[in-house]
Write a protein that holds these residues in place. Structure first.
Motif, PDB file in Angstrom:
ATOM      1  N   ALA A 186      70.608  12.521  55.431  1.00 28.02           N
ATOM      2  CA  ALA A 186      69.683  12.253  56.572  1.00 28.02           C
ATOM      3  C   ALA A 186      70.247  10.771  57.119  1.00 28.02           C
ATOM      4  O   ALA A 186      70.307   9.806  56.721  1.00 28.02           O
ATOM      5  N   GLY A 187      70.330  10.886  58.522  1.00 25.27           N
ATOM      6  CA  GLY A 187      70.485   9.748  59.339  1.00 25.27           C
ATOM      7  C   GLY A 187      72.197   9.168  59.072  1.00 25.27           C
ATOM      8  O   GLY A 187      72.187   7.865  59.507  1.00 25.27           O
ATOM      9  N   PHE A 188      73.016   9.845  58.382  1.00 28.49           N
ATOM     10  CA  PHE A 188      74.386   9.482  58.099  1.00 28.49           C
ATOM     11  C   PHE A 188      75.090   9.216  59.430  1.00 28.49           C
ATOM     12  O   PHE A 188      75.267   9.949  60.305  1.00 28.49           O
ATOM     13  N   VAL A 189      75.700   7.986  59.806  1.00 24.75           N
ATOM     14  CA  VAL A 189      76.498   7.484  60.960  1.00 24.75           C
ATOM     15  C   VAL A 189      77.593   7.032  60.455  1.00 24.75           C
ATOM     16  O   VAL A 189      77.689   5.923  59.863  1.00 24.75           O
ATOM     17  N   ASP A 190      78.763   7.561  60.898  1.00 26.11           N
ATOM     18  CA  ASP A 190      80.158   6.827  60.702  1.00 26.11           C
ATOM     19  C   ASP A 190      80.473   5.988  61.694  1.00 26.11           C
ATOM     20  O   ASP A 190      80.774   6.415  62.986  1.00 26.11           O
ATOM     21  N   PRO A 191      80.484   4.506  61.407  1.00 26.44           N
ATOM     22  CA  PRO A 191      80.562   3.676  62.653  1.00 26.44           C
ATOM     23  C   PRO A 191      81.904   3.780  63.383  1.00 26.44           C
ATOM     24  O   PRO A 191      82.123   3.108  64.308  1.00 26.44           O
ATOM     25  N   VAL A 192      83.013   4.346  62.725  1.00 26.10           N
ATOM     26  CA  VAL A 192      84.260   4.442  63.015  1.00 26.10           C
ATOM     27  C   VAL A 192      84.338   5.728  64.276  1.00 26.10           C
ATOM     28  O   VAL A 192      84.961   5.545  65.262  1.00 26.10           O
ATOM     29  N   THR A 193      83.704   6.999  63.763  1.00 27.75           N
ATOM     30  CA  THR A 193      83.918   8.064  64.751  1.00 27.75           C
ATOM     31  C   THR A 193      82.863   7.969  65.752  1.00 27.75           C
ATOM     32  O   THR A 193      82.920   8.627  66.818  1.00 27.75           O
ATOM     33  N   PHE A 198      92.454   7.960  65.140  1.00 31.78           N
ATOM     34  CA  PHE A 198      91.447   7.511  64.012  1.00 31.78           C
ATOM     35  C   PHE A 198      92.032   6.210  63.478  1.00 31.78           C
ATOM     36  O   PHE A 198      91.546   5.304  63.317  1.00 31.78           O
ATOM     37  N   VAL A 199      93.644   6.149  63.185  1.00 31.35           N
ATOM     38  CA  VAL A 199      94.369   5.038  62.521  1.00 31.35           C
ATOM     39  C   VAL A 199      94.005   3.792  63.420  1.00 31.35           C
ATOM     40  O   VAL A 199      93.733   2.661  63.405  1.00 31.35           O
ATOM     41  N   ALA A 200      94.128   4.216  64.885  1.00 30.01           N
ATOM     42  CA  ALA A 200      94.103   2.891  65.914  1.00 30.01           C
ATOM     43  C   ALA A 200      92.302   2.375  65.702  1.00 30.01           C
ATOM     44  O   ALA A 200      92.114   1.259  65.883  1.00 30.01           O
ATOM     45  N   LEU A 201      91.630   3.321  65.838  1.00 29.40           N
ATOM     46  CA  LEU A 201      90.041   3.008  65.483  1.00 29.40           C
ATOM     47  C   LEU A 201      89.859   2.175  64.282  1.00 29.40           C
ATOM     48  O   LEU A 201      89.283   1.153  64.310  1.00 29.40           O
ATOM     49  N   ALA A 202      90.497   2.744  63.211  1.00 32.34           N
ATOM     50  CA  ALA A 202      90.400   1.985  61.703  1.00 32.34           C
ATOM     51  C   ALA A 202      90.960   0.721  61.833  1.00 32.34           C
ATOM     52  O   ALA A 202      90.316  -0.278  61.270  1.00 32.34           O
ATOM     53  N   LEU A 203      92.175   0.409  62.454  1.00 28.96           N
ATOM     54  CA  LEU A 203      92.753  -0.992  62.817  1.00 28.96           C
ATOM     55  C   LEU A 203      91.721  -1.697  63.488  1.00 28.96           C
ATOM     56  O   LEU A 203      91.716  -2.883  63.273  1.00 28.96           O
ATOM     57  N   LEU A 204      91.292  -1.551  64.484  1.00 32.21           N
ATOM     58  CA  LEU A 204      90.583  -2.028  65.423  1.00 32.21           C
ATOM     59  C   LEU A 204      89.052  -2.580  64.631  1.00 32.21           C
ATOM     60  O   LEU A 204      88.916  -3.755  64.712  1.00 32.21           O
ATOM     61  N   THR A 205      88.806  -1.655  63.862  1.00 33.34           N
ATOM     62  CA  THR A 205      87.476  -1.887  63.115  1.00 33.34           C
ATOM     63  C   THR A 205      87.858  -2.929  62.125  1.00 33.34           C
ATOM     64  O   THR A 205      86.930  -3.798  61.911  1.00 33.34           O
TER      65      THR A 205
END
Length: 162
Positions: free
Chosen positions: A71-78, A7-14
């Protein structure tokens, strides 16, 4: 790589591709968020940083049971992980006074990895969540809606401690 490290790696990439870090477009001083003159925020303030390090079970005890995700919630990191069939995290919606908070937590350990405070007004979210951009305890990053990169979904709060 463990789920928290992933998660942290993805957050930093984001953050490096433009989704991370507060936009600051409306801020006069990047070390703190000050409301514009004449701008008043209604509602109580919730100290979101007090929830850092808690498990999802402890959060439920303090805040109450979860509500259905919007409804329709999407977390762009996960989302990229889920598209690859990796389901290490789960999400729950909690209501904290004026704030709606999506909490991401590890399915196995129940450890909370981050919060997304939902809303389209960065200043109001910062005020109501009692958040500061220069905190030593956490990072604050904007989260934008999928397919609408200029529409703020909310602010993600991630602990700096691992």
């Amino acid at each position: 790589m463990r789920p928290r490290q992933t998660f942290v790696a993805l957050a930093l990439l984001t953050a490096s591709v433009g989704w991370g870090g507060c936009s600051g477009a409306h801020e006069q001083n990047s070390s703190k968020v000050a409301a514009r003159p004449g701008r008043h925020f209604a509602g109580p303030v919730v100290d979101v940083s007090a929830f850092l390090g808690l498990s999802i079970d402890e959060l439920y005890q303090r805040v109450g049971p979860p509500k259905p995700l919007p409804a329709g919630f999407v977390d762009p990191v996960t989302l990229p992980l889920k598209q690859r069939g990796i389901y290490t995290d789960s999400a729950a919606l909690l209501q904290l006074g004026p704030l709606n908070m999506v909490v991401t937590f590890d399915i196995n350990t129940h450890q909370v990895s981050d919060f997304i405070l939902l809303g389209s007004d960065e200043e109001q979210i910062m005020y109501q969540g009692n958040l500061k951009l220069n905190s030593e305890k956490y990072l604050v990053m904007p989260v934008f809606e999928m397919g609408r990169p200029r529409q703020l979904l909310g602010l993600r709060v991630v602990s700096k401690k691992m």
